[in-house]
Every structure is written in C-alpha cells, then in structure tokens.
Design an enzyme around this catalytic site. Structure first.
Site, PDB file in Angstrom:
ATOM      1  N   ARG A 179     -10.744   3.241  -1.480  1.00  0.00           N
ATOM      2  CA  ARG A 179     -10.157   2.560  -0.318  1.00  0.00           C
ATOM      3  C   ARG A 179     -10.490   3.397   0.919  1.00  0.00           C
ATOM      4  NH1 ARG A 179      -5.711   1.360  -4.025  1.00  0.00           N
ATOM      5  NH2 ARG A 179      -5.326  -0.880  -4.016  1.00  0.00           N
ATOM      6  N   CYS A 224      -9.397  -4.333 -10.074  1.00  0.00           N
ATOM      7  CA  CYS A 224      -8.985  -3.061  -9.461  1.00  0.00           C
ATOM      8  C   CYS A 224      -7.603  -3.168  -8.821  1.00  0.00           C
ATOM      9  CB  CYS A 224     -10.014  -2.585  -8.446  1.00  0.00           C
ATOM     10  SG  CYS A 224     -10.205  -3.711  -7.071  1.00  0.00           S
ATOM     11  N   ASP A 257      -3.896  -8.843  -3.831  1.00  0.00           N
ATOM     12  CA  ASP A 257      -3.988  -9.895  -2.820  1.00  0.00           C
ATOM     13  C   ASP A 257      -4.129 -11.271  -3.448  1.00  0.00           C
ATOM     14  OD1 ASP A 257      -3.724  -8.706  -0.263  1.00  0.00           O
ATOM     15  OD2 ASP A 257      -5.598  -7.643  -0.628  1.00  0.00           O
ATOM     16  N   ARG A 301     -15.447   0.628  -1.252  1.00  0.00           N
ATOM     17  CA  ARG A 301     -15.115  -0.654  -0.626  1.00  0.00           C
ATOM     18  C   ARG A 301     -15.224  -0.511   0.882  1.00  0.00           C
ATOM     19  NH1 ARG A 301      -9.256  -3.102  -1.138  1.00  0.00           N
ATOM     20  NH2 ARG A 301      -8.679  -1.367   0.199  1.00  0.00           N
ATOM     21  N   ARG A 303       3.140  -9.540  -0.486  1.00  0.00           N
ATOM     22  CA  ARG A 303       3.220  -8.432  -1.442  1.00  0.00           C
ATOM     23  C   ARG A 303       4.126  -7.304  -0.958  1.00  0.00           C
ATOM     24  NH1 ARG A 303      -2.999  -6.113  -1.052  1.00  0.00           N
ATOM     25  NH2 ARG A 303      -2.189  -4.140  -1.829  1.00  0.00           N
ATOM     26  N   GLU A 358     -10.293 -11.837  -4.170  1.00  0.00           N
ATOM     27  CA  GLU A 358      -8.865 -11.640  -3.902  1.00  0.00           C
ATOM     28  C   GLU A 358      -8.276 -12.744  -3.039  1.00  0.00           C
ATOM     29  OE1 GLU A 358      -8.290  -7.768  -2.162  1.00  0.00           O
ATOM     30  OE2 GLU A 358      -9.994  -7.947  -0.831  1.00  0.00           O
ATOM     31  N   HIS A 386       0.824  -1.217   0.000  1.00  0.00           N
ATOM     32  CA  HIS A 386       0.000   0.000   0.000  1.00  0.00           C
ATOM     33  C   HIS A 386       0.856   1.265   0.000  1.00  0.00           C
ATOM     34  CE1 HIS A 386      -3.280  -2.828   0.883  1.00  0.00           C
ATOM     35  NE2 HIS A 386      -3.926  -2.000   0.081  1.00  0.00           N
TER      36      HIS A 386
HETATM   37  C1  PEP Z   1      -6.180  -5.793  -4.280  1.00  0.00           C
HETATM   38  O1  PEP Z   1      -5.924  -6.573  -3.368  1.00  0.00           O
HETATM   39  O2  PEP Z   1      -5.859  -6.001  -5.470  1.00  0.00           O
HETATM   40  C2  PEP Z   1      -6.888  -4.541  -4.007  1.00  0.00           C
HETATM   41  C3  PEP Z   1      -7.281  -3.751  -4.975  1.00  0.00           C
HETATM   42  O3  PEP Z   1      -7.047  -4.167  -2.715  1.00  0.00           O
HETATM   43  P1  PEP Z   1      -5.834  -3.619  -1.812  1.00  0.00           P
HETATM   44  O4  PEP Z   1      -4.665  -3.340  -2.694  1.00  0.00           O
HETATM   45  O5  PEP Z   1      -6.327  -2.414  -1.128  1.00  0.00           O
HETATM   46  O6  PEP Z   1      -5.588  -4.769  -0.880  1.00  0.00           O
HETATM   47 MG    MG Z   2      -6.882  -6.369  -1.492  1.00  0.00          MG
END
Ligand code: PEP
Ligand code: MG
Length: 592
Positions: free
Chosen positions: A307, A513, A466, A343, A476, A442, A200
């Site tokens: 988000r 996304c 995810d 979300r 990640r 995810e 993130h």
């Molecule tokens: C994802 O997991 O691809 C997603 C869009 O949500 P985040 O990156 O906020 O976990």
């Molecule tokens: Mg995610």
C-alpha cells in the site's frame, strides 16, 4: 468470557479488529470535539471571560513545556523543536491582545473569540507565498486545539505521537495516518468509538500487531485516563478495573495464546500446502518498506499488496521519484526472487495526504480516490510509475491499479505506463520491460466485466474490503452498518467466483488481498472458490498457513459449492466457521 459487573469492574464491548490481549493504564484522547458556539456575554462577565482565557494560556504553556520535556527525554531535542514555535505563538501579543479586545468589545465568550482570531491567523498563514509560513498554519491549528481543550476543559488532550508512557489509548476516532505514527513501545493497544473491521485504521493495527477494538460508541466519554484496564482484541472488549477473577481468566487466555504461538512458530517457514497437495501462494500486505522484516519473519512468500499511500501521508510534501524508487527497490531486493506487488497510489476514501490540501468531499469513498485521482494528476502518477519501473530492474516487481471500474481506466493507465517506459528507455535507465501489471477487482462493475479486464491484464487481485462495501452499500468504516458488511453475502461469493473463473479462462491468476484472506474462517472458502493466492497482514500469515496445512482442497470445494447455492449470509458463515473450527481448533481457543 463471562460478563461480570462487580463493583468497579466495567466491560464495554465493540468490534474486535486486531487479536491479542494487553493490560495497562488507560489514556483517553480526542474526545468528540466540542462545537465552538458563539455566546453573548454581559458587561459584568467580561473580566471573568478574559480571566478564563488567560488561565487557559498559562495551562497550555505548562502542558507544552511538559510534553517538550518528555519528548526531549524519549525522542531527542530535535523532535522537540516544534514546541518552540508553539510557545512563541502562545506569547504573541498581537494575537492575545486581539482576543481580549474581541471579548471586551463584542461581548462574546472566550472560546469563540480565541477560535475566531486563531483561525484568521491560520488562514493568513495558509495564504502566504512563503512555504515556511504556510507550514506554520498547522502549528497554529495544533496550538488552537490545545488552548480550546483547556477552555472547554477537555481532559488529556495532547499529540498522539508524543505519548511517553506505555498505555491503552482510548479515542473517539483515529485516522489511519495517526495510527501509522503510533509508537508500539508506548501504545499497548487502542480502542475507538467508531470504525469498522476493514477500515485502514483497523488494518494498520493488525499490521502493527497490537490489540484493537473499534465501534465502542461512547468509550471515549465514559472512561477516564489513569484507570487500569484489560483490552481483549480477540473478542472485542475492554474491561476497566478488572476483578481478580477476570485477570485470572485472562491469564489463562494468555497461556493458550503462548501455546498457539509455539504451534504457529513450528510451521512458519513450512510451505502453505493443503493435506491433499494443493500449494497456495501466501504473501503479505505491507504499508512501508520497513515491514519487509516482518514479512520474512512470518514466513510469507513475498508481498501481495504494497500500500504505497503511506509514503505520501504524514509528511509535508510529495515524495520524489527517487524517494519512492528507494522504498520500492528496498522491498524488491530484500525479497528477491519472491514477488513484490506494488499497488499504485490509493489516496482518498479514508486516507488523505493533508499537504495536498484537497477540498473535503461529501462521499470520499465514492469520489476522487485511487486510480481516478492518479489519472487526473498525471505528473504525480508519472513519478510513481517511473519509480516502480526503475525498481522492477532490481527484483521481481509487479504492479497493480486500485479501484478500476472499467476498461477505459485500465487503458489510460497502461498508456501512461508505456510513456514512462519510453522515457526510461530514452534515458538508458534499466527496468523490466515485461513487468506484470494486474488489476484490483474491488468495484462490482470490474467483477462483472472481469473477462474484458482479464484479456488486458496479467493478474487479478480481489480487494474484498472495498468489494464488500461497494456491493452491499455498507461503509467499511461505519460501525452502524457493520452488521450489513457481510463477507459471506451470496452476492460477494458470486462476484468472487465470477472473477476467479474469468481469470482462469484467460490463463491468469486471481489473488485476494483484502482482509478476508487473513481470516482463518474465510480462507478455506476462498481456496474452495479457486483463488490462487492469498495476501494477508504479516502477523496473520502463520495462522492462515496453519489452516491451509490442515484442510483438504476437495473439502474446501464442497464448502464453496454449498456457499454458491445458499441464499443466507449467516448460514454460509456458520458453515465456514464449523469447517474452520473442525480443521484447526487451536486457532479459535481464544475466541468466544
Ligand atoms: C481492499 O479493498 O480489499 C484492499 C486490499 O485495498 P484497501 O484495503 O487498501 O482499500
Ligand atoms: Mg481497496
């Protein structure tokens, strides 16, 4: 860019996570924190140790006064108030006296004595009944790290959000919440020693539109504040003390960047349609209602992922239902009639709200995160759902749940939504009774039961960030396993295909996304797999649109068919790269 090691020039390479190039002075912060070890000292060392402690207090006081002065200059007197509390604590006779007593009586080193006493103070503050006193615990800990930085001679320690001069930040790590607070005016770009492309923190860098490189391993220990450097976010490198030749080469790169930006600007407000007429809905991911300006400016068709976590972090209490409603409403009204997909809260993993004071977990990404946390905190969830529902009366609002692993979670969440709707009805508060509720795919289990989930939802949004980490068991945020984090792994491609097909069998749309949607190399593959909508960081919408407008759906499908039959992640990736570079060469001129 050629690797050149003339005297003075130093190149460190890492993972490119946010495009762009910047030049400026380096500011190194947050070196990996030293461990506070207890060291016995002799009677003869006591005076030296107390002297060291007293000197660190004087240094800390000078630094605080200096930061306070800069903050008053740049942000105003109110923002600088916090430092008054720090100065008062620094002058607390009881605290200082106790540290000196510990050094003398227990014959221990100054950092150990100070850390022990300061932590005791912080704990006592945290246990207080009074909210004001509890909040002072954070001040106590801020101050503790400043004093320790001085005792341990850690250079350049300071508060991230009080940077007062344009610089390139070099840090061991940056949390997503700290990144969110970066002032773009002063932070030209940043690097971290650790991290991954879909952490993130990296996502926030793309959202801010500043160049960033992660996974530089030892940069925060090797580099020094004040040195001049060039940060290459395209290719994942930082060049310290660049030679004239390097600066010349990067000058050319910047010219190519400007010419690409012109091309992107021309198509920015054009539709995202392939050469053979397939329209792809192209929306943007946002972290804050204020990002809407960027959504509109970059030509996105609404928001594919809001988000909402960032409404909950970097503050000292939960946002109220009304505060949330105002934020969601702002996005919905500004983008009406375009959709805004909100979300529900995805705290946990690498995003934490410190005020909730949750116990640390050994495996936070596999733990109490997202929908799991919300279902266990019905009051907190209820406030958010009511806020989203209320905003749905003001625009084209949709909602989706993160981290659904099975049907039961979906049913439980939907049951709470129904309760909230009933409450609002009883209170005569307007909302869209037909609000579309989607599921994020995810977790591999969700992809594997996509048919069952599709039967009970209005759309899917594939969270590839995810999905990749959970399918391939590759964190990640961990640069050490970034080579295993492969978006073109056959398992990922098959899970996406399975999800898209299940959605279409049930007459619903499948969006992506995750960050792969914003990668011009991978977007054609997704389109070929049948994905209906792509949602990306606002800053890359134009690049993806440019790519879409230069490809044929028929050819993207051929690419997808190849990928579905191929067993090798790297072969699939190379095929995607060749496809993308042939379709839109200008997008890749700055990448080696
Ligand atoms: C994802 O997991 O691809 C997603 C869009 O949500 P985040 O990156 O906020 O976990
Ligand atoms: Mg995610």
């Amino acid at each position: 860019m050629a690797e050149r090691l003339q005297k003075g020039e130093k190149i460190l390479r890492g993972i490119a996570v946010s495009d762009g190039v910047c030049r400026g002075k380096i500011l190194v912060l947050h070196r990996a924190r030293h461990i506070i070890a207890r060291r016995e000292i002799s009677a003869g060392e006591v005076a030296g140790e107390t002297g060291r402690f007293e000197k660190s207090l004087v240094q800390t006081r000078q630094q605080i006064l200096e930061v306070q002065r800069k903050v008053v200059e740049n942000l105003g007197a109110k923002e600088a108030d916090i430092f008054e509390a720090h100065l008062l604590m620094l002058e607390d006779h009881a605290l200082v006296g106790e540290v000196i007593r510990l050094i003398k009586e227990e014959k221990v080193n100054a950092e150990y004595a100070f850390h022990t006493v300061a932590e005791r103070y912080a704990e006592a503050l945290l246990a207080a009944n009074d909210e004001y006193l509890r909040e002072r615990a954070t001040d106590m800990r801020d101050l503790t790290s400043r004093v320790l930085d001085n005792l341990l001679e850690v250079k350049d320690a300071f508060d991230l959000h009080h940077i007062a001069e344009p610089c390139i930040l070099i840090s061991h790590d940056l949390s997503p919440s700290a990144t969110a607070q970066l002032n773009k005016k002063f932070v030209l770009g940043f690097t971290t020693d650790i991290g991954g492309k879909t952490s993130h923190t990296a996502i926030m860098a793309r959202s801010l539109g500043i160049p960033a490189v992660v996974g530089l391993q030892t940069a925060s220990q090797e580099l020094d504040s004040g040195d001049y450097a060039l940060l290459d976010g395209y290719n994942g490198a930082i060049v310290v003390n660049p030679t004239d030749q390097t600066l010349f080469e990067y000058g050319q790169l910047l010219r190519r960047k400007a010419s690409l930006e012109e091309k992107l600007h021309e198509i920015q407000q054009q539709p995202a349609v392939t050469l053979d007429g397939k329209a792809i809905h192209l929306s943007a991911n946002i972290e804050d209602a204020a990002d809407i300006e960027s959504v509109l400016a970059h030509g996105a068709e609404g928001v594919g992922l809001f988000r909402t976590e960032y409404l909950f972090i970097n503050r000292d209490r939960l946002p109220t239902e009304e505060e949330q409603y105002q934020a969601y409403r702002k996005a919905a009204t500004a983008l009406k009639p375009q959709p805004v997909i909100i979300r529900t809260l995805d705290l946990g993993g690498d995003k934490f709200a410190s005020h909730l004071q949750l116990a640390p977990e050994v495996n936070p990404f596999l733990g109490w995160r997202a929908i799991r946390f919300c279902l266990a905190q019905p009051e907190l969830f209820r406030a958010q759902l009511r806020a989203i529902l209320r905003a749905s009366a003001e625009g084209n609002v949709k909602m989706m749940y993160p981290m659904i692993s099975g049907l039961d979670e979906l049913k439980q969440a939907n049951a709470i939504v129904e309760k909230c709707k009933a409450e609002l009805r009883a209170e005569n508060v307007p909302f869209d009774d037909k609000i579309e509720i989607g599921v994020m795919i995810e977790i591999p289990s969700a992809a594997l039961i996509a048919d069952a989930l599709a039967a009970q939802s209005k759309f899917f949004s594939i969270g590839s960030n995810d999905l990749i980490q959970y399918t391939l068991a590759a964190d990640r945020t961990n640069e050490k396993v970034s080579h295993l984090y492969e978006p073109t792994h056959p398992a990922i491609i098959r899970l996406i295909k399975l999800t898209v097909d299940a959605a279409h069998r049930h007459g619903i749309k499948a969006n992506v996304c995750g960050e792969i949607a914003g990668d011009p190399v991978l977007a054609p593959l997704l389109i070929g797999l049948g994905v209906d909508e792509l949602s990306t960081a606002p800053t890359v919408v134009a690049q993806v649109k440019y790519m879409i407008r230069r490809l044929k759906l028929t050819e993207a499908r051929e690419l997808a068919n190849f990928a579905l039959q191929c067993e090798s992640p790297s072969e699939i990736y190379v095929r995607c790269q060749t496809f993308a570079r042939e379709a839109a060469p200008s997008l890749f001129e700055n990448k080696t």
